[in-house]
Design a protein around this motif. Sequence first.
Motif, PDB file in Angstrom:
ATOM      1  N   ARG A  81     -35.296   4.408 -16.430  1.00  0.00           N
ATOM      2  CA  ARG A  81     -34.665   3.769 -17.510  1.00  0.00           C
ATOM      3  C   ARG A  81     -34.475   4.440 -18.869  1.00  0.00           C
ATOM      4  N   ASP A  82     -35.922   5.372 -19.113  1.00  0.00           N
ATOM      5  CA  ASP A  82     -36.116   5.944 -20.132  1.00  0.00           C
ATOM      6  C   ASP A  82     -35.410   6.936 -20.722  1.00  0.00           C
ATOM      7  N   ILE A  83     -34.120   6.953 -20.830  1.00  0.00           N
ATOM      8  CA  ILE A  83     -32.952   7.744 -21.177  1.00  0.00           C
ATOM      9  C   ILE A  83     -33.179   8.560 -22.261  1.00  0.00           C
ATOM     10  N   SER A  84     -33.570   7.766 -23.494  1.00  0.00           N
ATOM     11  CA  SER A  84     -33.794   8.215 -24.854  1.00  0.00           C
ATOM     12  C   SER A  84     -34.771   9.470 -24.699  1.00  0.00           C
ATOM     13  N   SER A 108     -25.963   9.590 -15.839  1.00  0.00           N
ATOM     14  CA  SER A 108     -24.838  10.446 -15.506  1.00  0.00           C
ATOM     15  C   SER A 108     -23.967  10.808 -16.738  1.00  0.00           C
ATOM     16  N   LYS A 109     -23.905  10.036 -17.869  1.00  0.00           N
ATOM     17  CA  LYS A 109     -23.170  10.066 -19.056  1.00  0.00           C
ATOM     18  C   LYS A 109     -23.898  10.251 -20.079  1.00  0.00           C
ATOM     19  N   ALA A 110     -24.916   9.811 -20.609  1.00  0.00           N
ATOM     20  CA  ALA A 110     -25.679   9.771 -21.780  1.00  0.00           C
ATOM     21  C   ALA A 110     -26.452  11.179 -21.723  1.00  0.00           C
ATOM     22  N   VAL A 126     -28.411  23.630 -15.297  1.00  0.00           N
ATOM     23  CA  VAL A 126     -27.974  23.419 -13.886  1.00  0.00           C
ATOM     24  C   VAL A 126     -28.394  21.853 -13.675  1.00  0.00           C
ATOM     25  N   ASN A 127     -27.517  21.143 -13.091  1.00  0.00           N
ATOM     26  CA  ASN A 127     -27.774  19.679 -12.717  1.00  0.00           C
ATOM     27  C   ASN A 127     -28.100  19.323 -11.320  1.00  0.00           C
ATOM     28  N   ILE A 128     -29.151  18.863 -11.243  1.00  0.00           N
ATOM     29  CA  ILE A 128     -29.585  18.437  -9.826  1.00  0.00           C
ATOM     30  C   ILE A 128     -29.839  16.959  -9.533  1.00  0.00           C
ATOM     31  N   ASP A 129     -29.474  16.457  -8.283  1.00  0.00           N
ATOM     32  CA  ASP A 129     -29.999  15.243  -7.835  1.00  0.00           C
ATOM     33  C   ASP A 129     -28.858  14.234  -8.206  1.00  0.00           C
ATOM     34  N   ASN A 130     -28.726  13.899  -9.464  1.00  0.00           N
ATOM     35  CA  ASN A 130     -27.830  12.872  -9.801  1.00  0.00           C
ATOM     36  C   ASN A 130     -26.512  13.785 -10.609  1.00  0.00           C
ATOM     37  N   ARG A 131     -25.494  13.667 -10.153  1.00  0.00           N
ATOM     38  CA  ARG A 131     -24.510  14.447 -10.675  1.00  0.00           C
ATOM     39  C   ARG A 131     -23.919  13.732 -11.900  1.00  0.00           C
ATOM     40  N   LEU A 132     -23.591  14.636 -12.931  1.00  0.00           N
ATOM     41  CA  LEU A 132     -23.066  14.314 -14.108  1.00  0.00           C
ATOM     42  C   LEU A 132     -21.820  13.743 -14.114  1.00  0.00           C
ATOM     43  N   ASP A 133     -21.340  12.992 -15.078  1.00  0.00           N
ATOM     44  CA  ASP A 133     -19.985  12.123 -15.002  1.00  0.00           C
ATOM     45  C   ASP A 133     -18.859  13.213 -15.232  1.00  0.00           C
ATOM     46  N   ALA A 134     -17.932  13.487 -14.461  1.00  0.00           N
ATOM     47  CA  ALA A 134     -16.924  14.435 -14.590  1.00  0.00           C
ATOM     48  C   ALA A 134     -16.142  14.216 -15.866  1.00  0.00           C
ATOM     49  N   THR A 139     -14.393  15.527 -21.373  1.00  0.00           N
ATOM     50  CA  THR A 139     -14.198  15.191 -22.857  1.00  0.00           C
ATOM     51  C   THR A 139     -15.189  16.029 -23.702  1.00  0.00           C
ATOM     52  N   GLU A 140     -16.351  16.510 -23.267  1.00  0.00           N
ATOM     53  CA  GLU A 140     -17.513  17.401 -23.949  1.00  0.00           C
ATOM     54  C   GLU A 140     -16.898  18.915 -23.834  1.00  0.00           C
TER      55      GLU A 140
END
Length: 323
Positions: A81-84, A108-110, A126-134, A139-140
Amino acid sequence: MSFGIHQMNRALFGLSLILLLFGCHSESSNPTGKSDKLRIALIMKSLANEFFSTMADGAENYQAENADQFDLIVNGIKDERDISRQVSLVEEMIASNVDAIVIAPADSKALVPALRRAIKAGVVVVNIDNRLDADVLATEEVEIPFVGPDNKAGAKQVGSYLAGKLVTGDSVCILEGVRTSFNGQQRLAGFQEAMEEAQIKVVGHQSAEWEMSKANTIASSMLSEHPEVKAILAANDSMALGAVAAAKGAGREGEVLVVGFDNISAVQQAIKDGKILATADQHGDQLAVYGIENALKLIEDPDAKIEDVETPVDLVTQESISP
């Protein structure tokens, strides 16, 4: 005559000194001492989770085999949970001028805005394991390749195997991962689809945020509230182990079937011992390697088309584990 020789010797000595100093300076093509090798940062989730420590080991072994090609910087966070802190790690890697970041995002968003900044700074991501939000990527206005398994298909495979041990109308519960993680969402969807097709009732599902102790507490509550439950589907192996402990605490060890996802070593042993029915192997020791290989290709050819790479995920049962 001796005076001339003395003067000549002094001149030769001076010339030698100049040449020596010049030569030393000209050979120092890298006066800062910085390596000419590529620098790749691997940023993972919690290293307290055996899956990610296995991932780190696999990446380090791969780097050792290719030490002349790149250096590897391995980072992780204290818990899922330590996203920051994970955002901060991305910023630190940008500041240290790494050539690439290979990341298993905790959310996936933050993480997307920070990764966009990395790309703008010239870092390959490169994104692995947990896909980033499409939607957030759109938007970015950024493209980041995903290298990893089809989590929904893997979870459905595990769920279908479990369903084969149950009968129509049986009740089960599901322990979810972090709800803002795409892989958690996909594993839940895979479990639910398998249960729906087998006409098994899902009487409850809650997030234990990938953690064993939280899964133990939540599963204990589920078993108390729904004594008719025949099985618990956990979205990762740490939570599956928590569910096993909960079943034992409720006096239902061996009676409540448990499945997981990740194929960590503790669960392999639990499957051999009959305490866990099945899990999914997404080959954690190779997952970061796949990501690093893709990053190296993109560094070599910056104009290459950015494409996702689907990696293997396999069902693991007592029958499939070698004695």
